[in-house]
Design an enzyme around this catalytic site. Structure first.
Site, PDB file in Angstrom:
ATOM      1  N   PRO A  89       0.821  -0.910  -0.232  1.00 20.80           N
ATOM      2  CG  PRO A  89      -0.054  -1.224   2.021  1.00 20.80           C
ATOM      3  CD  PRO A  89       0.442  -2.057   0.891  1.00 20.80           C
ATOM      4  CD  GLU A 116       1.024  -3.971  10.733  1.00 16.74           C
ATOM      5  OE1 GLU A 116       1.462  -2.786  10.853  1.00 16.74           O
ATOM      6  OE2 GLU A 116       0.130  -4.725  11.387  1.00 16.74           O
ATOM      7  NE  ARG A 154      -7.188  -6.455 -21.249  1.00 18.36           N
ATOM      8  CZ  ARG A 154      -7.612  -5.038 -21.930  1.00 18.36           C
ATOM      9  NH1 ARG A 154      -6.715  -4.171 -21.767  1.00 18.36           N
ATOM     10  NH2 ARG A 154      -8.653  -5.215 -22.311  1.00 18.36           N
ATOM     11  CG  ASP A 169      -8.721  -1.476 -23.635  1.00 18.70           C
ATOM     12  OD1 ASP A 169      -9.234  -1.828 -24.141  1.00 18.70           O
ATOM     13  OD2 ASP A 169      -7.831  -1.930 -23.136  1.00 18.70           O
TER      14      ASP A 169
END
Length: 244
Positions: A89, A116, A154, A169
């Protein structure tokens, strides 16, 4: 492309890699997947891969040794210099441009953590990239790695049936994608725009660009800050703002 995943839960990837586009990519020889449980590289007789953090605190921290040894093993096995991606994160926010960058590599290794956090020396010794798929926290890095792998594979040559698909896209052009329609031409009182039924390819292409601008202006106007518009597109955008 060779894609290796380091995870304590390799079974999570079976359905994802064995289905849809990712499966077809492997069948076509465009990508191959390896999933390694890095617990197998622990030098602890109990297979321990985590420990309490120095200085105290909540949770457990993944140890450097098992993960680094696993990465080094995979690098030696492939004989290439891979991008080693830590799903975290704290990493850079994932974007389509990052997917396009990674799609040029021959070998990717993803490290999926739990608990953690990671011993900082993993970052210092083997990691080349840290990626976050959003400003939220998941139980582990597996789901994030699946998202990144799908978006990269992809883009590989020959994976999608239509080679223009990834180019058009959302985000690839800098704009959100225009609306799409298929048969029937009218459904519950809603009709396909006349332009799309006209057979005039120039008009259709202009309609698509203008509708991409409209959708981007309405939903993600921040993307227009970095989008280089032609004079015609600037005129269309002013028309869109007046219409709205």
């Amino acid at each position: 492309m060779k894609i290796d995943i380091l995870s304590l839960f390799p079974e999570m990837f079976e359905g994802v890699f064995g289905s849809s586009i990712l499966k077809k990519a492997e069948e076509k020889g465009a990508a191959s997947y390896g999933i390694t449980n890095f617990r197998a590289f622990s030098d602890n007789k109990h297979g321990q891969v985590d420990d309490y953090p120095y200085g105290g605190g909540a949770g457990m921290v993944l140890k450097a040794q098992p993960i680094i040894d696993a990465v080094e093993h995979l690098k030696a096995e492939s004989g290439k210099q891979p991008r080693v991606i830590l799903m975290c994160p704290q990493g850079e926010r994932y974007t389509q441009s990052k997917a396009e960058e990674l799609a040029n590599e021959e070998h990717l290794i993803f490290i999926c953590g739990h608990y953690e956090g990671y011993d900082e020396r993993i970052r210092q010794l083997v990691v080349t990239d840290e990626i976050s798929i959003g400003d939220f926290v998941l139980t582990g890095g597996e789901l994030g790695a699946m998202v990144v792998v799908d978006s990269v594979v992809r883009l590989l040559p020959g994976v999608l049936g239509n080679e223009d698909s990834p180019i058009k896209d959302s985000f690839s052009s800098g704009l959100l994608e225009h609306p799409h329609y298929t048969r029937p031409s009218e459904f519950r009182g809603l009709k396909v725009p006349d332009t799309l039924l006209s057979g005039d390819h120039k008009r259709i292409e202009e309609w698509r660009v203008k509708e991409s601008l409209r959708r981007t202006w309405n939903r993600r106007p921040d993307l227009l800050d970095s989008y280089s518009m032609s004079e015609k597109e600037k005129k269309w955008l002013e028309e869109i703002k007046n219409e709205d």
